[in-house]
Design an enzyme around this catalytic site. Structure first.
Site, PDB file in Angstrom:
ATOM      1  N   SER A 118       0.647  -1.423  -0.007  1.00 35.23           N
ATOM      2  CA  SER A 118       0.355  -0.023  -0.578  1.00 35.23           C
ATOM      3  C   SER A 118       0.808   1.158  -0.292  1.00 35.23           C
ATOM      4  O   SER A 118       1.915   1.245   0.157  1.00 35.23           O
ATOM      5  CB  SER A 118      -0.537  -0.230   1.334  1.00 35.23           C
ATOM      6  OG  SER A 118      -1.188   1.411   0.778  1.00 35.23           O
ATOM      7  N   TYR A 141      -2.147  -0.145  10.713  1.00 36.49           N
ATOM      8  CA  TYR A 141      -1.947  -0.269   9.151  1.00 36.49           C
ATOM      9  C   TYR A 141      -0.636   0.161   7.912  1.00 36.49           C
ATOM     10  O   TYR A 141      -0.328  -1.015   8.185  1.00 36.49           O
ATOM     11  CB  TYR A 141      -2.934   0.019   8.593  1.00 36.49           C
ATOM     12  CG  TYR A 141      -3.340  -0.267   7.273  1.00 36.49           C
ATOM     13  CD1 TYR A 141      -3.721  -1.828   6.458  1.00 36.49           C
ATOM     14  CD2 TYR A 141      -3.136   0.751   6.074  1.00 36.49           C
ATOM     15  CE1 TYR A 141      -3.633  -2.373   5.469  1.00 36.49           C
ATOM     16  CE2 TYR A 141      -3.498  -0.023   4.327  1.00 36.49           C
ATOM     17  CZ  TYR A 141      -3.936  -1.499   3.779  1.00 36.49           C
ATOM     18  OH  TYR A 141      -3.792  -2.176   3.200  1.00 36.49           O
TER      19      TYR A 141
END
Length: 216
Positions: A118, A141
């Site tokens: 990501s 995250y």
């Protein structure tokens, strides 16, 4: 993603925690798509899946795509416990699956691994005021994806005969973000598939997005 690979003659193994859901997804894909029950957080499940996949003798491409976002508490409210489940899937799950399939990947003439990361795990992207990621806060995250990026880099260094890269698929509309992303899963999968089907002289140990290589 499976659709493109199956269409190009690949035998696609689709790993799913829910076997029925996996079979339903596979039914929508043309080509040789096989479903294997797989929970990346459980050693027994990963080993059983590797044994079933191993009946074919080799694995040419591994795409580590499992990921969760976690509970996303505020930074000052985040505790060590908040990391456990997310790291178990986003980082340790990749280690479990990769480790179990390495013997089969070694049997390939051109083994490839693609880890789905990501932009939130990239120092360069998070430092760019023009990027949406630079406005977001959170620990769990982003840290899990930064760790995955380093894992990718270290695997690539240790396995020079492989092509191992990470991909930032972009802000994709999935259950991870309540389907608020700006691109569809099919659109975001194009970069992943491009790396998965890369030529033997392709680059390794890098982070890619739809535009090409990007800084870690």
């Amino acid at each position: 993603m499976g659709t493109v690979q199956a269409a190009r003659g690949c035998t696609v193994w689709l790993g799913s925690r829910d076997l029925a859901a996996g079979l339903s997804a596979a039914a929508e894909i043309d080509g040789d798509v096989r479903v294997v029950e797989l929970d990346v957080t459980k050693d027994v499940s990963v080993m059983a899946a590797a044994e079933e996949i191993g009946s074919g003798g080799r694995v040419d491409i591994l795409i580590n795509n499992a990921g969760i976002g976690g509970s996303r508490p505020a930074v000052e409210a985040t505790t060590a416990d908040d990391f456990a489940d997310v790291l178990d899937v986003n980082l340790l799950g990749v280690v479990r699956v990769t480790h179990s399939l390495l013997p089969l990947l070694h049997n390939s003439v051109h083994p490839r691994i693609v880890n789905v990361s990501s932009g939130r795990g990239s120092f360069a992207i998070n430092s760019d005021p023009e990027r949406m990621e630079s406005q977001l806060q959170g620990l769990v995250y982003p840290v899990s994806k930064t760790a995955l990026n380093m894992l990718t880099y270290q695997y690539a260094r240790a396995l020079p005969n492989f092509h191992i890269n990470a991909v930032d698929p972009g802000f994709t509309a999935t259950a991870l973000n309540n389907h608020t992303g700006t691109s569809t899963a099919a659109q975001s999968a194009q970069t992943i598939v491009r790396l998965a089907l890369a030529s033997p002289d392709g680059r390794t140990g890098l982070l890619f997005d739809a535009t090409g290589t990007i800084d870690w």
